[in-house]
Design an enzyme around this catalytic site. Structure first.
Site, PDB file in Angstrom:
ATOM      1  N   GLN A   1     -15.638   0.135  25.329  1.00 47.83           N
ATOM      2  CA  GLN A   1     -14.886   1.854  26.469  1.00 47.83           C
ATOM      3  C   GLN A   1     -16.274   1.922  27.401  1.00 47.83           C
ATOM      4  O   GLN A   1     -17.106   2.911  26.855  1.00 47.83           O
ATOM      5  CB  GLN A   1     -14.982   2.796  25.320  1.00 47.83           C
ATOM      6  CG  GLN A   1     -14.658   4.060  25.607  1.00 47.83           C
ATOM      7  CD  GLN A   1     -13.016   3.882  25.876  1.00 47.83           C
ATOM      8  OE1 GLN A   1     -12.530   4.127  25.466  1.00 47.83           O
ATOM      9  NE2 GLN A   1     -12.712   4.614  27.332  1.00 47.83           N
ATOM     10  N   PHE A   2     -15.719   0.753  28.750  1.00 49.68           N
ATOM     11  CA  PHE A   2     -16.617   0.415  29.261  1.00 49.68           C
ATOM     12  C   PHE A   2     -16.517   2.089  29.863  1.00 49.68           C
ATOM     13  O   PHE A   2     -17.865   2.274  30.419  1.00 49.68           O
ATOM     14  CB  PHE A   2     -16.166  -0.489  30.346  1.00 49.68           C
ATOM     15  CG  PHE A   2     -15.541   0.433  31.751  1.00 49.68           C
ATOM     16  CD1 PHE A   2     -15.803   0.490  32.464  1.00 49.68           C
ATOM     17  CD2 PHE A   2     -14.267   0.026  31.257  1.00 49.68           C
ATOM     18  CE1 PHE A   2     -15.053   1.156  33.275  1.00 49.68           C
ATOM     19  CE2 PHE A   2     -13.311   0.854  32.428  1.00 49.68           C
ATOM     20  CZ  PHE A   2     -13.784   0.844  33.256  1.00 49.68           C
ATOM     21  N   THR A   3     -16.171   3.756  29.794  1.00 46.32           N
ATOM     22  CA  THR A   3     -16.044   4.415  30.740  1.00 46.32           C
ATOM     23  C   THR A   3     -17.083   5.131  29.996  1.00 46.32           C
ATOM     24  O   THR A   3     -16.951   6.191  30.550  1.00 46.32           O
ATOM     25  CB  THR A   3     -14.894   4.803  30.698  1.00 46.32           C
ATOM     26  OG1 THR A   3     -14.139   5.238  29.747  1.00 46.32           O
ATOM     27  CG2 THR A   3     -13.718   4.208  31.842  1.00 46.32           C
TER      28      THR A   3
END
Length: 150
Positions: free
Chosen positions: A78-80
């Protein structure tokens, strides 16, 4: 590294309308990896996740770990989670690690959790468009960041 742990009754991740992984009771872990994260961050987070006591004991008190309840874990990249929102209304991803850093650390995190649990953990697919479903139990949601270890 930043994670969001959600205690779940069940969870699954679907890619292109195909279920990639599904679990019963345990944790859905959303994992964000920063450009300065290392193997040390992986090791610290794995120890914290495994030891976290958020499952009810026989008295109804959150006093049991994932190991105590023989729970399952599903890890989704989940890079966000690494987004910065300090300027304007559009998040910046400048703190997120590039693929050459994040993919090996994601794989190492999943492997280390699997080793600690003595069973496989479910995974998403790094960089894919994933649909994540969960039934949050509690709800119990815990956030951790390796840059805030105190």
């Amino acid at each position: 590294m930043r994670i969001v742990i959600q205690r779940v009754s069940q969870a699954c991740v679907t890619i292109n309308k195909q279920v990639k992984s599904s679990i019963g009771a345990g944790y859905l872990v959303l994992l964000g990896i920063g450009k300065d994260d290392t193997e040390e961050d992986v090791n610290w987070l794995v120890k914290k996740v495994i030891a976290l006591r958020v499952f009810d004991d026989e008295m109804g008190v959150m006093n049991r770990s994932i190991m105590d309840v023989d729970g399952e874990i599903l890890v989704v990249s989940q890079f966000t989670l690494m987004g910065s929102h300090k300027k304007g209304n559009r998040p910046s991803w400048i703190h997120a690690a590039p693929h050459e850093i994040s993919i090996p650390l994601y794989n190492r995190f999943c492997a280390a959790l699997s080793d600690a649990l003595s069973k496989p953990v479910g995974t998403g697919e790094f960089g894919a468009d994933m649909k994540v479903e969960l039934l949050n139990d509690g709800p119990v949601t815990i956030c951790m960041d390796t840059k805030n270890k105190e």
